[in-house]
Design a protein around this motif. Structure first.
Motif, PDB file in Angstrom:
ATOM      1  N   PRO A 101      13.556  -0.257  -4.860  1.00  0.00           N
ATOM      2  CA  PRO A 101      12.892   1.047  -4.798  1.00  0.00           C
ATOM      3  C   PRO A 101      11.724   1.026  -3.810  1.00  0.00           C
ATOM      4  O   PRO A 101      11.027   0.019  -3.687  1.00  0.00           O
ATOM      5  CB  PRO A 101      12.402   1.259  -6.234  1.00  0.00           C
ATOM      6  N   THR A 102      11.513   2.146  -3.157  1.00  0.00           N
ATOM      7  CA  THR A 102      10.449   2.242  -2.165  1.00  0.00           C
ATOM      8  C   THR A 102       9.104   1.867  -2.772  1.00  0.00           C
ATOM      9  O   THR A 102       8.733   2.351  -3.834  1.00  0.00           O
ATOM     10  CB  THR A 102      10.378   3.676  -1.609  1.00  0.00           C
ATOM     11  N   GLY A 103       8.399   0.982  -2.086  1.00  0.00           N
ATOM     12  CA  GLY A 103       7.077   0.594  -2.544  1.00  0.00           C
ATOM     13  C   GLY A 103       7.067  -0.442  -3.647  1.00  0.00           C
ATOM     14  O   GLY A 103       6.010  -0.791  -4.165  1.00  0.00           O
ATOM     15  N   ARG A 104       8.240  -0.914  -4.004  1.00  0.00           N
ATOM     16  CA  ARG A 104       8.343  -1.890  -5.088  1.00  0.00           C
ATOM     17  C   ARG A 104       8.918  -3.187  -4.559  1.00  0.00           C
ATOM     18  O   ARG A 104       9.385  -3.252  -3.431  1.00  0.00           O
ATOM     19  CB  ARG A 104       9.239  -1.346  -6.204  1.00  0.00           C
ATOM     20  N   GLY A 105       8.900  -4.214  -5.391  1.00  0.00           N
ATOM     21  CA  GLY A 105       9.498  -5.483  -5.022  1.00  0.00           C
ATOM     22  C   GLY A 105      10.600  -5.870  -5.981  1.00  0.00           C
ATOM     23  O   GLY A 105      10.962  -5.102  -6.880  1.00  0.00           O
ATOM     24  N   TYR A 106      11.122  -7.053  -5.796  1.00  0.00           N
ATOM     25  CA  TYR A 106      12.201  -7.533  -6.656  1.00  0.00           C
ATOM     26  C   TYR A 106      11.779  -7.636  -8.116  1.00  0.00           C
ATOM     27  O   TYR A 106      12.615  -7.589  -9.011  1.00  0.00           O
ATOM     28  CB  TYR A 106      12.677  -8.911  -6.195  1.00  0.00           C
TER      29      TYR A 106
END
Length: 126
Positions: free
Chosen positions: A102-107
């Motif tokens: 997701p945009t702006g997120r990490g794994y």
């Protein structure tokens, strides 16, 4: 559509286990794959991730240098080799799959995953 995790068990501290996650119902070979774990009374936490091609891998600091994540897209499986296990690694381990981060997120963003396996229990005795 299902992810099936297996390979958990009881092991002594310093030992090793190999977890596997197999997919069924649709092809997950183009998805990012991750492992999370949840100890009793704690939040689910990120362990390791591998992108769809297998080129990019990420690890939680707590497992870096001890755990190795890999995947076989031909078999649509992802594996977590866990070495030098410690009692604090005791948890239910879950595999998860996502089409994209997701945009702006990490794994490590738990809510960013589309499918989850049922979990496999790893118990490390001291």
């Amino acid at each position: 559509v299902q992810l099936q995790a297996s390979g958990g068990g009881l092991v002594q501290a310093g030992g090793s286990l190999r977890l596997s996650c197999a997919a069924s119902g649709r092809t997950f070979s183009n998805d990012n794959k991750s492992w999370f774990r949840q100890a009793p009374g704690k939040e689910r936490e990120f362990v390791a991730a591998i992108n769809w091609s297998g080129v990019r891998k990420r690890y939680a600091d707590s497992v870096k240098g001890r755990f190795i994540i890999s995947r076989d897209n031909a078999k649509d499986t992802v594996t977590l080799q866990m070495n030098t296990l410690q009692p604090e690694d005791t948890a239910v381990y879950y595999c998860a799959s996502q089409r994209s981060i997701p945009t702006g997120r990490g794994y490590s963003y738990v809510a960013g995953y589309d499918y989850w396996g049922q979990g496999t229990l790893v118990t490390v005795s001291s």
